[in-house]
Write a protein that holds these residues in place. Structure first.
Motif, PDB file in Angstrom:
ATOM      1  N   MET A 139       2.807  -8.580 -18.565  1.00 25.88           N
ATOM      2  CA  MET A 139       3.313  -7.210 -18.480  1.00 25.88           C
ATOM      3  C   MET A 139       4.461  -7.039 -19.483  1.00 25.88           C
ATOM      4  SD  MET A 139       3.046  -6.585 -14.368  1.00 25.88           S
ATOM      5  CE  MET A 139       3.313  -8.278 -13.810  1.00 25.88           C
ATOM      6  N   PRO A 140       4.777  -5.781 -19.872  1.00 26.45           N
ATOM      7  CA  PRO A 140       5.635  -5.577 -21.054  1.00 26.45           C
ATOM      8  C   PRO A 140       7.122  -5.915 -20.915  1.00 26.45           C
ATOM      9  CG  PRO A 140       4.970  -3.472 -20.106  1.00 26.45           C
ATOM     10  CD  PRO A 140       4.176  -4.519 -19.402  1.00 26.45           C
ATOM     11  N   HIS A 141       7.686  -5.849 -19.720  1.00 30.07           N
ATOM     12  CA  HIS A 141       9.119  -6.147 -19.620  1.00 30.07           C
ATOM     13  C   HIS A 141       9.335  -7.621 -19.301  1.00 30.07           C
ATOM     14  CE1 HIS A 141       9.473  -1.753 -19.286  1.00 30.07           C
ATOM     15  NE2 HIS A 141      10.613  -1.981 -19.902  1.00 30.07           N
ATOM     16  N   ILE A 142      10.385  -8.163 -19.900  1.00 33.86           N
ATOM     17  CA  ILE A 142      10.694  -9.585 -19.697  1.00 33.86           C
ATOM     18  C   ILE A 142      12.120  -9.713 -19.167  1.00 33.86           C
ATOM     19  CG2 ILE A 142      11.521  -9.930 -22.083  1.00 33.86           C
ATOM     20  CD1 ILE A 142      10.201 -12.734 -21.956  1.00 33.86           C
ATOM     21  N   CYS A 143      12.313 -10.706 -18.299  1.00 36.78           N
ATOM     22  CA  CYS A 143      13.652 -11.052 -17.814  1.00 36.78           C
ATOM     23  C   CYS A 143      13.740 -12.568 -17.865  1.00 36.78           C
ATOM     24  CB  CYS A 143      13.797 -10.556 -16.373  1.00 36.78           C
ATOM     25  SG  CYS A 143      15.300 -11.107 -15.552  1.00 36.78           S
ATOM     26  N   PHE A 144      14.732 -13.083 -18.578  1.00 32.43           N
ATOM     27  CA  PHE A 144      14.904 -14.545 -18.658  1.00 32.43           C
ATOM     28  C   PHE A 144      16.293 -14.930 -18.199  1.00 32.43           C
ATOM     29  CE2 PHE A 144      16.687 -18.269 -20.751  1.00 32.43           C
ATOM     30  CZ  PHE A 144      15.769 -19.234 -20.347  1.00 32.43           C
ATOM     31  N   THR A 201      11.366 -17.118 -16.305  1.00 27.48           N
ATOM     32  CA  THR A 201      10.905 -16.025 -17.157  1.00 27.48           C
ATOM     33  C   THR A 201      10.036 -15.125 -16.293  1.00 27.48           C
ATOM     34  OG1 THR A 201      10.858 -17.556 -19.031  1.00 27.48           O
ATOM     35  CG2 THR A 201       9.751 -15.439 -19.346  1.00 27.48           C
ATOM     36  N   LEU A 202      10.458 -13.884 -16.143  1.00 25.25           N
ATOM     37  CA  LEU A 202       9.716 -12.938 -15.295  1.00 25.25           C
ATOM     38  C   LEU A 202       9.142 -11.833 -16.167  1.00 25.25           C
ATOM     39  CD1 LEU A 202      12.447 -12.489 -12.505  1.00 25.25           C
ATOM     40  CD2 LEU A 202      10.533 -14.112 -12.502  1.00 25.25           C
ATOM     41  N   TYR A 203       7.976 -11.335 -15.776  1.00 25.80           N
ATOM     42  CA  TYR A 203       7.344 -10.212 -16.470  1.00 25.80           C
ATOM     43  C   TYR A 203       7.025  -9.120 -15.454  1.00 25.80           C
ATOM     44  CZ  TYR A 203       6.658 -13.167 -20.563  1.00 25.80           C
ATOM     45  OH  TYR A 203       6.870 -13.959 -21.659  1.00 25.80           O
ATOM     46  N   ALA A 204       7.240  -7.858 -15.855  1.00 19.86           N
ATOM     47  CA  ALA A 204       6.919  -6.732 -14.959  1.00 19.86           C
ATOM     48  C   ALA A 204       6.636  -5.494 -15.794  1.00 19.86           C
ATOM     49  CB  ALA A 204       8.088  -6.458 -14.023  1.00 19.86           C
ATOM     50  N   ASN A 205       5.892  -4.535 -15.215  1.00 18.98           N
ATOM     51  CA  ASN A 205       5.712  -3.246 -15.884  1.00 18.98           C
ATOM     52  C   ASN A 205       6.996  -2.431 -15.787  1.00 18.98           C
ATOM     53  OD1 ASN A 205       3.021  -3.403 -16.801  1.00 18.98           O
ATOM     54  ND2 ASN A 205       2.284  -3.061 -14.719  1.00 18.98           N
ATOM     55  N   ASP A 206       7.651  -2.547 -14.633  1.00 27.13           N
ATOM     56  CA  ASP A 206       8.846  -1.751 -14.371  1.00 27.13           C
ATOM     57  C   ASP A 206      10.032  -2.710 -14.183  1.00 27.13           C
ATOM     58  OD1 ASP A 206      10.824  -0.157 -13.390  1.00 27.13           O
ATOM     59  OD2 ASP A 206       9.591   0.782 -11.827  1.00 27.13           O
ATOM     60  N   PRO A 207      11.074  -2.617 -15.033  1.00 24.63           N
ATOM     61  CA  PRO A 207      12.187  -3.559 -14.907  1.00 24.63           C
ATOM     62  C   PRO A 207      12.914  -3.467 -13.566  1.00 24.63           C
ATOM     63  CG  PRO A 207      12.653  -1.877 -16.573  1.00 24.63           C
ATOM     64  CD  PRO A 207      11.235  -1.691 -16.172  1.00 24.63           C
ATOM     65  N   LEU A 208      12.722  -2.363 -12.856  1.00 23.99           N
ATOM     66  CA  LEU A 208      13.339  -2.249 -11.529  1.00 23.99           C
ATOM     67  C   LEU A 208      12.824  -3.342 -10.591  1.00 23.99           C
ATOM     68  CD1 LEU A 208      15.224  -0.688  -9.641  1.00 23.99           C
ATOM     69  CD2 LEU A 208      13.323   0.878  -9.156  1.00 23.99           C
ATOM     70  N   VAL A 231      23.100 -16.712 -17.670  1.00 24.66           N
ATOM     71  CA  VAL A 231      23.113 -15.359 -18.222  1.00 24.66           C
ATOM     72  C   VAL A 231      21.704 -14.751 -18.155  1.00 24.66           C
ATOM     73  CG1 VAL A 231      23.478 -14.087 -20.384  1.00 24.66           C
ATOM     74  CG2 VAL A 231      25.079 -15.866 -19.698  1.00 24.66           C
ATOM     75  N   PHE A 232      21.643 -13.477 -17.816  1.00 18.91           N
ATOM     76  CA  PHE A 232      20.358 -12.764 -17.733  1.00 18.91           C
ATOM     77  C   PHE A 232      20.084 -12.003 -19.042  1.00 18.91           C
ATOM     78  CE2 PHE A 232      18.782 -12.607 -13.261  1.00 18.91           C
ATOM     79  CZ  PHE A 232      19.688 -13.516 -12.733  1.00 18.91           C
ATOM     80  N   TYR A 233      18.858 -12.103 -19.510  1.00 12.45           N
ATOM     81  CA  TYR A 233      18.413 -11.353 -20.695  1.00 12.45           C
ATOM     82  C   TYR A 233      17.221 -10.508 -20.280  1.00 12.45           C
ATOM     83  CZ  TYR A 233      21.123 -14.777 -23.354  1.00 12.45           C
ATOM     84  OH  TYR A 233      22.130 -15.563 -23.838  1.00 12.45           O
ATOM     85  N   VAL A 234      17.250  -9.210 -20.611  1.00 15.12           N
ATOM     86  CA  VAL A 234      16.142  -8.324 -20.244  1.00 15.12           C
ATOM     87  C   VAL A 234      15.694  -7.565 -21.482  1.00 15.12           C
ATOM     88  CG1 VAL A 234      15.527  -6.268 -18.880  1.00 15.12           C
ATOM     89  CG2 VAL A 234      16.871  -8.100 -17.830  1.00 15.12           C
ATOM     90  N   GLY A 235      14.406  -7.403 -21.629  1.00 12.54           N
ATOM     91  CA  GLY A 235      13.896  -6.686 -22.799  1.00 12.54           C
ATOM     92  C   GLY A 235      12.468  -6.243 -22.626  1.00 12.54           C
ATOM     93  N   HIS A 236      11.869  -5.906 -23.755  1.00 11.51           N
ATOM     94  CA  HIS A 236      10.561  -5.269 -23.773  1.00 11.51           C
ATOM     95  C   HIS A 236       9.731  -5.867 -24.899  1.00 11.51           C
ATOM     96  CE1 HIS A 236       7.563  -2.133 -24.352  1.00 11.51           C
ATOM     97  NE2 HIS A 236       7.911  -1.636 -23.190  1.00 11.51           N
ATOM     98  N   VAL A 237       8.456  -6.104 -24.650  1.00 18.96           N
ATOM     99  CA  VAL A 237       7.593  -6.681 -25.675  1.00 18.96           C
ATOM    100  C   VAL A 237       7.432  -5.709 -26.853  1.00 18.96           C
ATOM    101  CG1 VAL A 237       5.359  -5.797 -24.817  1.00 18.96           C
ATOM    102  CG2 VAL A 237       5.450  -8.032 -25.947  1.00 18.96           C
TER     103      VAL A 237
END
Ligand code: VOV
Length: 249
Positions: A139-144, A201-208, A231-237
């Motif tokens: 899915m397009p959003h990533i959280c590491f 490493t997490l993936y989701a359609n909705d970062p919420l 530290v948390f990093y959040v982004g988009h493919v």
């Protein structure tokens, strides 16, 4: 001594974060920028093909906030392959405009806490894609973020018996399962490889969904008592066109 948990390892992972020197990028001539973008795209195309062919995992993401601008995630079968992909990027002319604020080396890890009895993990067809993840399918959003399990006073994860850890991980897995189809997790082990014990490493359609899941897990004993987080990093493919658009002035 408590019994160590058996683990199965998959591909090695490098989370390669980059910031862009926007000042230098804007000051460069159009020709230099065009060359740099060409080299960048040739690099990403090569690794995207590996991801498609399942010979390695690869994804490019733009990252929110000041911590980084870009994230290249590589999964390969050896650490030297990962180092080669890092150096190959460094040799592109685009890399002249970037710095490395952070990176993380780890390896895909599945622990045996909840594995099915009587089935050798290697014979479970569902395991291979988890050990060798194809990032273009995510899915397009990533959280590491990296994390440890606490080793402090009475709260020492590594002194718990296997039975206690299995019990606690069961509850962790139950919460995670509520997010099936909404959040995909890749857990990578990094004891002896990097500064923390695991990469998440997490993936989701909705970062919420990241907030909902991580918050809910904070109330679960595995995280509430034993979790320590980096530290948390959040982004988009981004695909190649989106990457070029992101850099276009
Ligand atoms: C998307 C949801 C989700 C789901 C379904 C899930 C399930 C599971 C299962 C079934 C298992 C055990 C077997 C295995 O597969 O390894 C794990 C293992 C693990 N997890 Fe998890 N986890 C999730 C999600 C999930 C999150 C969000 C976090 C971060 C914790 C937080 O508070 O921020 C996490 C961490 C971990 C870790 C560090 C491990 C390894 C622990 C160890 O001591 O070895 N995990 N996890």
């Amino acid at each position: 001594m408590s019994e160590p948990t058996q683990t199965i390892e998959g591909w090695y992972a490098l989370h390669d974060f980059r910031t862009i020197d926007w000042h230098a990028w804007k000051a460069a001539s159009e020709e230099i920028r065009a060359d740099a973008l060409r080299e960048l795209t040739a690099y990403t195309e090569k690794y995207r093909a590996d991801d498609q062919n399942r010979t390695g995992g690869f994804g490019v993401y733009t990252i929110a906030g000041h911590k980084a601008d870009l994230l290249f995630v590589h999964f390969r079968s050896t650490v030297s392959d990962l180092m080669d992909s890092e150096t190959e990027f460094d040799k592109t002319s685009f890399a002249t405009f970037t710095k490395k604020p952070y990176s993380y080396l780890s390896i895909v890890e599945l622990s045996s806490y909840l594995s099915k009895p009587d089935i050798a993990p290697e014979d479970d067809p569902q395991l291979l894609p988890r050990l060798r993840p194809q990032l273009s399918e995510m899915m397009p959003h990533i959280c590491f973020y990296p994390m440890n399990k606490r080793r402090s006073g009475n709260d020492n994860w590594f002194m718990l018996s296997m039975e206690e850890r299995v019990q606690l991980m069961r509850s962790h897995g139950m919460i995670g399962r509520k997010y099936a189809g909404r959040v995909t997790q890749i857990i990578t082990g990094s004891a002896g490889l990097d500064d923390w014990e695991w990469g998440v490493t997490l993936y989701a359609n909705d970062p919420l969904e990241f907030k909902k899941l991580v918050y809910e897990m904070r109330f679960d004993e595995v995280s509430a008592r034993y979790g320590e987080f980096g530290v948390f990093y959040v982004g988009h493919v981004v695909n190649d066109q989106e990457l070029v658009d992101f850099l276009q002035l």
